[in-house]
Enzyme design. Structure first.
Site, PDB file in Angstrom:
ATOM      1  N   LYS A 111       0.898  -1.107  -0.052  1.00  0.00           N
ATOM      2  CA  LYS A 111      -0.041   0.042   0.105  1.00  0.00           C
ATOM      3  C   LYS A 111       0.818   1.019   0.120  1.00  0.00           C
ATOM      4  O   LYS A 111       0.561   2.153  -0.636  1.00  0.00           O
ATOM      5  CB  LYS A 111      -0.963  -0.011   1.294  1.00  0.00           C
ATOM      6  CG  LYS A 111      -2.123  -1.034   1.006  1.00  0.00           C
ATOM      7  CD  LYS A 111      -3.482  -0.474   1.735  1.00  0.00           C
ATOM      8  CE  LYS A 111      -4.662  -1.434   1.359  1.00  0.00           C
ATOM      9  NZ  LYS A 111      -5.544  -1.330   2.444  1.00  0.00           N
ATOM     10  N   LYS A 195      -4.212 -11.167  -7.354  1.00  0.00           N
ATOM     11  CA  LYS A 195      -5.509 -11.121  -6.595  1.00  0.00           C
ATOM     12  C   LYS A 195      -6.633 -10.482  -6.895  1.00  0.00           C
ATOM     13  O   LYS A 195      -6.283  -9.253  -7.577  1.00  0.00           O
ATOM     14  CB  LYS A 195      -5.226 -10.802  -5.220  1.00  0.00           C
ATOM     15  CG  LYS A 195      -6.236 -10.810  -3.975  1.00  0.00           C
ATOM     16  CD  LYS A 195      -6.021 -10.213  -2.668  1.00  0.00           C
ATOM     17  CE  LYS A 195      -5.890  -8.881  -2.580  1.00  0.00           C
ATOM     18  NZ  LYS A 195      -5.972  -8.342  -1.228  1.00  0.00           N
ATOM     19  N   LYS A 198     -10.760  -4.969  -5.468  1.00  0.00           N
ATOM     20  CA  LYS A 198     -11.728  -3.871  -5.663  1.00  0.00           C
ATOM     21  C   LYS A 198     -11.114  -2.674  -6.168  1.00  0.00           C
ATOM     22  O   LYS A 198     -11.756  -1.525  -6.752  1.00  0.00           O
ATOM     23  CB  LYS A 198     -12.956  -3.575  -4.901  1.00  0.00           C
ATOM     24  CG  LYS A 198     -12.559  -3.297  -3.495  1.00  0.00           C
ATOM     25  CD  LYS A 198     -13.641  -3.181  -2.690  1.00  0.00           C
ATOM     26  CE  LYS A 198     -13.166  -3.643  -1.127  1.00  0.00           C
ATOM     27  NZ  LYS A 198     -14.156  -4.140  -0.217  1.00  0.00           N
TER      28      LYS A 198
HETATM   29  P1  TYM Z   1     -10.643  -6.885   3.204  1.00  0.00           P
HETATM   30  O1  TYM Z   1     -11.715  -5.975   3.500  1.00  0.00           O
HETATM   31  O2  TYM Z   1      -9.638  -6.384   2.185  1.00  0.00           O
HETATM   32  O3  TYM Z   1     -11.403  -8.249   2.729  1.00  0.00           O
HETATM   33  C1  TYM Z   1     -12.388  -8.852   3.655  1.00  0.00           C
HETATM   34  C2  TYM Z   1     -12.092 -10.383   3.288  1.00  0.00           C
HETATM   35  O4  TYM Z   1     -12.053 -10.768   2.056  1.00  0.00           O
HETATM   36  C3  TYM Z   1     -10.796 -11.470   1.621  1.00  0.00           C
HETATM   37  N1  TYM Z   1     -10.457 -11.134   0.372  1.00  0.00           N
HETATM   38  C4  TYM Z   1     -10.223 -12.200  -0.440  1.00  0.00           C
HETATM   39  N2  TYM Z   1     -10.306 -13.726  -0.364  1.00  0.00           N
HETATM   40  C5  TYM Z   1     -10.099 -14.237  -1.530  1.00  0.00           C
HETATM   41  N3  TYM Z   1      -9.726 -13.892  -2.910  1.00  0.00           N
HETATM   42  C6  TYM Z   1      -9.688 -12.440  -2.810  1.00  0.00           C
HETATM   43  N4  TYM Z   1      -9.338 -12.033  -4.082  1.00  0.00           N
HETATM   44  C7  TYM Z   1      -9.835 -11.728  -1.839  1.00  0.00           C
HETATM   45  N5  TYM Z   1      -9.661 -10.271  -1.447  1.00  0.00           N
HETATM   46  C8  TYM Z   1     -10.160 -10.182  -0.258  1.00  0.00           C
HETATM   47  C9  TYM Z   1      -9.989 -10.995   2.809  1.00  0.00           C
HETATM   48  O5  TYM Z   1      -8.848 -11.942   2.960  1.00  0.00           O
HETATM   49  C10 TYM Z   1     -10.679 -10.787   4.007  1.00  0.00           C
HETATM   50  O6  TYM Z   1     -10.910 -12.073   4.669  1.00  0.00           O
HETATM   51  N6  TYM Z   1      -7.785  -6.195   7.147  1.00  0.00           N
HETATM   52  C11 TYM Z   1      -8.776  -6.677   6.749  1.00  0.00           C
HETATM   53  C12 TYM Z   1      -9.962  -6.549   7.470  1.00  0.00           C
HETATM   54  C13 TYM Z   1     -10.200  -6.898   9.106  1.00  0.00           C
HETATM   55  C14 TYM Z   1      -9.982  -8.091   9.712  1.00  0.00           C
HETATM   56  C15 TYM Z   1     -10.005  -7.714  11.033  1.00  0.00           C
HETATM   57  C16 TYM Z   1     -10.071  -9.291   9.375  1.00  0.00           C
HETATM   58  C17 TYM Z   1      -9.976  -5.738   9.870  1.00  0.00           C
HETATM   59  N7  TYM Z   1      -9.954  -6.283  11.076  1.00  0.00           N
HETATM   60  C18 TYM Z   1     -10.088  -8.582  11.952  1.00  0.00           C
HETATM   61  C19 TYM Z   1     -10.190 -10.090  10.353  1.00  0.00           C
HETATM   62  C20 TYM Z   1     -10.147 -10.004  11.550  1.00  0.00           C
HETATM   63  C21 TYM Z   1      -9.071  -6.609   5.329  1.00  0.00           C
HETATM   64  O7  TYM Z   1      -8.863  -5.535   4.868  1.00  0.00           O
HETATM   65  O8  TYM Z   1      -9.888  -7.161   4.715  1.00  0.00           O
END
Ligand code: TYM
Length: 330
Positions: A111, A195, A198
């Site tokens: 990032k 990956k 969005k």
């Molecule tokens: P975020 O918002 O980027 O994504 C949410 C969830 O979707 C999964 N994900 C994917 N899985 C498979 N293929 C993909 N292309 C893909 N893109 C996204 C992510 O692995 C995630 O599980 N830091 C985290 C949010 C967060 C969180 C937490 C998660 C904040 N606090 C505590 C678990 C526990 C994030 O940015 O997810």
């Protein structure tokens, strides 16, 4: 019952990657666990957000969770900024996390490269807030996609370190990650070595779960594959492997059945079938979403109740932490 915690950022509409990698599992886990799910708007502001859009996206992200099948009667679903313990524990744990550990986080490095004009301190300490999210609820399991694995390892390290220093305080959580063939990392449709995200500049690279059926079919028809003509799951066939993973996740068919179904039929047919199956699978989600967004009072009552319950559970942990570290009770 064991406790599950997970979160998702309200930056734009959830993708098929978020859905298959995480949210679809969250729905299933509700049957057997105490589940707590969070829209992490505090994480979202590590990247500059337009305030009006963030407010709208947060409400929509919440509605989408319910639309996907998160049941507010079974699970706790809330918005991060409504529960102040997240910011409180974040600070305490920041003092138990090393600069060097955070410097090794690959998501931070990515990032920082992507947004060089805004490498703020929040972006750097983002994983600490995530550690706090999880530990506040004494979660045993954290269902996420593979891209969050390093943050989960950090969570375990910080929890163990704190327990060592101050006595047993936190449950050490386990990651719950599907295997690659079951959606741990759904790949970009435009470049299947990357990956699905969005924030991709190319809108054809990702499926948003609110895309219209004809848009979904069109995007799959354009999906990048390879120059062979055989639908089979094999190393090196990233594009086809990705499409097979997606098709299997939405239809329930295993890879052998998919190979049989499309043997000798070429990629065109297969891509159309995947697109149609995904569009069909997401149809009820889109319908539920429209219905929920038309009833803001209901949504508000759900997220308020979710926040109250989350506040109550997390306050117990917070009280314990303050006591352990030697803060004078008020
Ligand atoms: P975020 O918002 O980027 O994504 C949410 C969830 O979707 C999964 N994900 C994917 N899985 C498979 N293929 C993909 N292309 C893909 N893109 C996204 C992510 O692995 C995630 O599980 N830091 C985290 C949010 C967060 C969180 C937490 C998660 C904040 N606090 C505590 C678990 C526990 C994030 O940015 O997810």
């Amino acid at each position: 019952k064991k406790v599950i915690f997970s979160g998702i950022q309200p930056t734009g509409v959830m993708t098929l990657g978020n859905y298959l990698g995480a949210v679809k599992n969250w729905v299933q886990l509700q049957e057997d666990y105490n589940c707590i799910y969070c829209i992490v708007n505090m994480h979202a502001i590590t990247v500059r957000q337009d305030p009006k859009a963030l407010r709208q996206n947060t409400l929509e992200a919440y509605a989408l969770l319910l639309a996907c099948g998160i049941d507010p009667e079974k699970s706790i679903a809330f918005i991060q900024s409504h529960v102040t313990t997240h910011a409180e524990l974040n600070w305490v744990l920041a003092c138990s996390t090393q600069f060097g550990e955070l410097s090794r986080m690959t998501q931070f490095k990515d990032k920082a490269k992507r947004y060089p004009e805004n490498v703020n301190a929040g972006l750097f300490t983002y994983p600490v807030l995530m550690v706090a999210d999880i530990l506040l609820y004494q979660a045993h399991l954290v269902p996420v996609g593979i891209d969050q694995k390093q943050h989960l390892e950090l969570t375990r390290d910080v929890a163990a370190r704190f327990n060592n220093a101050y006595g047993n305080t936190f449950v050490i959580p386990e990651p719950y990650i599907p295997d690659q063939a079951h959606g741990a990392k759904i790949m970009s449709l435009a470049d299947p070595t990357k990956k699905m995200s969005k924030s991709d500049d190319n809108a054809n690279a990702f499926i948003s779960i609110l895309d219209k059926p004809e848009v979904i079919v069109k995007k799959f028809k354009r999906a990048v594959t390879d120059s062979e003509a055989e639908v089979c799951y094999r190393e090196g066939k990233d594009g086809i492997n990705n499409l097979m993973t997606i098709y299997s996740a939405v239809t329930g068919a295993d890879f052998a059945a998919i190979e049989r179904e499309f043997s000798g039929r070429g990629y065109g047919d297969f891509k159309t079938a995947v697109g149609e199956a995904v569009a069909e699978h997401l149809r009820p989600v889109r319908e539920n979403f429209d219905r929920l967004m038309a009833d803001k009072a209901y949504l508000e009552s759900c997220y308020k109740r979710g926040a109250e319950m989350a506040e109550c559970i997390s306050r117990r942990t917070m009280d314990k932490v303050y006591k352990k570290i030697g803060f004078l009770p008020k």
